[in-house]
Enzyme design. Sequence first.
Site, mmCIF file in Angstrom:
data_model
loop_
_atom_site.group_PDB
_atom_site.id
_atom_site.type_symbol
_atom_site.label_atom_id
_atom_site.label_comp_id
_atom_site.label_asym_id
_atom_site.label_seq_id
_atom_site.Cartn_x
_atom_site.Cartn_y
_atom_site.Cartn_z
ATOM 1 N N SER A 22 0.821 -1.159 0.121
ATOM 2 C CA SER A 22 -0.032 -0.027 -0.167
ATOM 3 C C SER A 22 0.871 1.437 -0.063
ATOM 4 O O SER A 22 0.320 2.330 0.715
ATOM 5 C CB SER A 22 -1.058 0.105 1.209
ATOM 6 O OG SER A 22 -0.388 -0.130 2.311
ATOM 7 N N ALA A 25 3.366 2.999 -5.191
ATOM 8 C CA ALA A 25 2.959 2.058 -6.304
ATOM 9 C C ALA A 25 1.850 1.416 -6.250
ATOM 10 O O ALA A 25 1.112 1.374 -7.386
ATOM 11 C CB ALA A 25 4.476 0.918 -6.263
ATOM 12 N N ALA A 56 9.470 8.669 3.031
ATOM 13 C CA ALA A 56 10.389 9.306 1.917
ATOM 14 C C ALA A 56 10.139 10.851 2.373
ATOM 15 O O ALA A 56 9.294 11.363 2.086
ATOM 16 C CB ALA A 56 9.738 9.015 0.455
ATOM 17 N N GLY A 59 11.743 13.867 -1.969
ATOM 18 C CA GLY A 59 10.914 14.470 -2.956
ATOM 19 C C GLY A 59 10.652 13.482 -4.208
ATOM 20 O O GLY A 59 11.032 12.340 -4.192
ATOM 21 N N ASP A 230 9.234 -9.287 0.858
ATOM 22 C CA ASP A 230 8.271 -10.167 0.737
ATOM 23 C C ASP A 230 7.976 -10.457 -0.794
ATOM 24 O O ASP A 230 8.058 -11.488 -1.145
ATOM 25 C CB ASP A 230 6.936 -9.752 1.468
ATOM 26 C CG ASP A 230 7.131 -9.575 2.898
ATOM 27 O OD1 ASP A 230 7.987 -10.380 3.455
ATOM 28 O OD2 ASP A 230 6.336 -8.572 3.386
ATOM 29 N N HIS A 251 22.075 4.762 2.343
ATOM 30 C CA HIS A 251 22.120 6.281 2.494
ATOM 31 C C HIS A 251 23.185 6.889 3.484
ATOM 32 O O HIS A 251 23.258 6.312 4.489
ATOM 33 C CB HIS A 251 20.544 6.801 2.966
ATOM 34 C CG HIS A 251 20.345 8.227 2.800
ATOM 35 N ND1 HIS A 251 20.892 9.328 3.219
ATOM 36 C CD2 HIS A 251 19.460 8.667 1.749
ATOM 37 C CE1 HIS A 251 20.382 10.450 2.895
ATOM 38 N NE2 HIS A 251 19.691 9.975 1.902
ATOM 39 N N ARG A 297 25.172 9.069 -4.380
ATOM 40 C CA ARG A 297 25.230 8.690 -2.946
ATOM 41 C C ARG A 297 26.431 7.344 -2.648
ATOM 42 O O ARG A 297 26.740 7.354 -1.372
ATOM 43 C CB ARG A 297 23.980 7.964 -2.788
ATOM 44 C CG ARG A 297 22.896 8.993 -2.562
ATOM 45 C CD ARG A 297 21.276 8.396 -2.315
ATOM 46 N NE ARG A 297 20.419 9.222 -2.124
ATOM 47 C CZ ARG A 297 19.062 8.969 -2.051
ATOM 48 N NH1 ARG A 297 18.736 7.963 -1.987
ATOM 49 N NH2 ARG A 297 18.479 10.026 -1.942
ATOM 50 N N ARG A 393 20.970 4.285 -7.534
ATOM 51 C CA ARG A 393 19.865 5.263 -8.205
ATOM 52 C C ARG A 393 19.977 6.621 -8.018
ATOM 53 O O ARG A 393 20.527 7.187 -6.820
ATOM 54 C CB ARG A 393 18.556 4.684 -7.042
ATOM 55 C CG ARG A 393 17.343 5.569 -7.210
ATOM 56 C CD ARG A 393 16.291 5.264 -6.311
ATOM 57 N NE ARG A 393 17.078 5.324 -4.617
ATOM 58 C CZ ARG A 393 16.189 6.375 -3.995
ATOM 59 N NH1 ARG A 393 15.437 7.368 -4.514
ATOM 60 N NH2 ARG A 393 16.797 6.558 -2.760
ATOM 61 N N SER A 398 12.819 7.303 -7.566
ATOM 62 C CA SER A 398 12.423 6.058 -6.985
ATOM 63 C C SER A 398 10.578 6.326 -6.778
ATOM 64 O O SER A 398 9.736 5.713 -7.615
ATOM 65 C CB SER A 398 12.762 5.636 -5.851
ATOM 66 O OG SER A 398 12.528 6.809 -4.764
#
Length: 544
Positions: A22, A25, A56, A59, A230, A251, A297, A393, A398
């Site tokens: 939930s 995405a 998050a 942004g 999962d 991070h 990063r 990334r 994301s």
Amino acid sequence: MPPTTPTPATFATSYDVIVVGSGIAGLSFALKVAQQGRKVAILTKKDRAESNTNYAQGGIAAVTSKTDDFNSHVRDTLECGDGLCREDVVRAIVEDAPPRIQELAERGVKFDMLTNGGGFSLGKEGGHSERRILHVKDVTGRAIEEALLHATATSPNITTLEHFFAIDLITSEKLLRGKAGEKNQVLGLYALDVRGGKVVTFRAPVVMLATGGVGQVYQFSTNPDIATGDGIAMAYRAGVAVADLEFIQFHPTALYTRENERFLISEAVRGEGAVLRNAAGVAFMKNAHPKADLAPRDIVARAIDAEMKRSGARYVWLDLTKFAPGVAKERFPNIVQTCARHGIDVEKQMIPVVPAAHYLCGGVVTNLRAETSLSGLYACGEVACTGLHGANRLASNSLLEAVVLAHRGAEAVSEFLQTAKPATDKLPDWVDGSAQDPDERVVLTHNSAELKQVMWDYVGIVRTTKRLQRARTRLEVLAREVDEYYWNFKVEPRLLELRNLVLVAGLIVECALQRHESRGLHFILDYPGKLAEAVDTVVRKSGP
């Protein structure tokens, strides 16, 4: 307030589409499919608002300024991905961003605007050559999540089932129903009704995996407790390929506390001028990369790791004290308040920070329509590997990927359901057999702690072949112990999560051992150089 979850006596078990997860995405996809008139169930193993999206801060990256352009965003993404991004995927997602941003705004996401009426207030983060990060203060994910949750709660075609833990997919191949030459296909899935204590059989010709990442395989992570891999584990057990799992983004700047809390200090803070300093107070990033504190990063995380090992310090400092008075409180209120709870006044004191596991760049292999190799199975968001992120990334790409692939996936599902044959056979119920209630849960606690320690020590920011082999040996033992526990005791959330974590950890190690080079987030001392050609690492389950 959103409506409450249906009681066990009222929820249906047959849907057109089941969404597992939930976050941005899953919710975006569910809304678009529901608008097509399809009956959708969203299964979430905890409360509906608990997701990586909700945490998050930075942004969502998108070209919305007249001084920016698609080519620049594509170029930044490719550079950050260190040669492993698929350029066609990058370009498609970047160019599809503006209409998806408009949709979020129409859903009620109130992105920060310039006070002079000049459009969006855009932030800049590591790896970006332009200001292109749309944000809502430093709680962007939460703002998006709340808007999408409100929309799904008011949709008559969406049923949200909280505290339903998806266990495994049901496929025609597993049930031996597929005829010779027919494609294997999804028929539904098994899910544990956590509150009811029973496993429920759900039927659906389409399942969308939107389960997020794998941060909980590590001892220190910015991810919430739910990030246990999962969806990756479910897809792998169903025979779907996973790829590039060795690319774990650490991070660089998580708040260091003695309680081992790892609260994320957004990269946007450095985008606004914050500076990293070592134990002696010296700014060190200018010697590590031309972009200094705004380097990609992976470079920042390794530089911090090297400084900590060189000095023996447990953290480095993030310095905001040169910000003009009130700027930090206005732009980053959540970060300022959290630091204050730990006794840190960011206007006067530097913040102790350390790297922490943050984001998985690989995942379940999909195309640009969120389709996997298994008919009827789709994946979107952090759980998926589209080729956008490559070996590293780019910051704030994301959330963008999630909304774009949710849109494209919904279009693909619409086409699929128009031709899919409705299943008529009854699916078998879950069988506990002789399984007993767990009597020694200390096994779960011990094995979970060992798993996280092994991964942190041996499969971290800097790796060696010997460390990876040691990790594989220990993980094989843990996998056998967890497997024995799984088949002898009734399932419960902690057991299901540990089962998935151990499997995904093993897959991460296998991918890492395949890559005989240092590229992006995978830095291995045995192979410090980079191969001439970038190749994905792919792992697929053999046999049924």
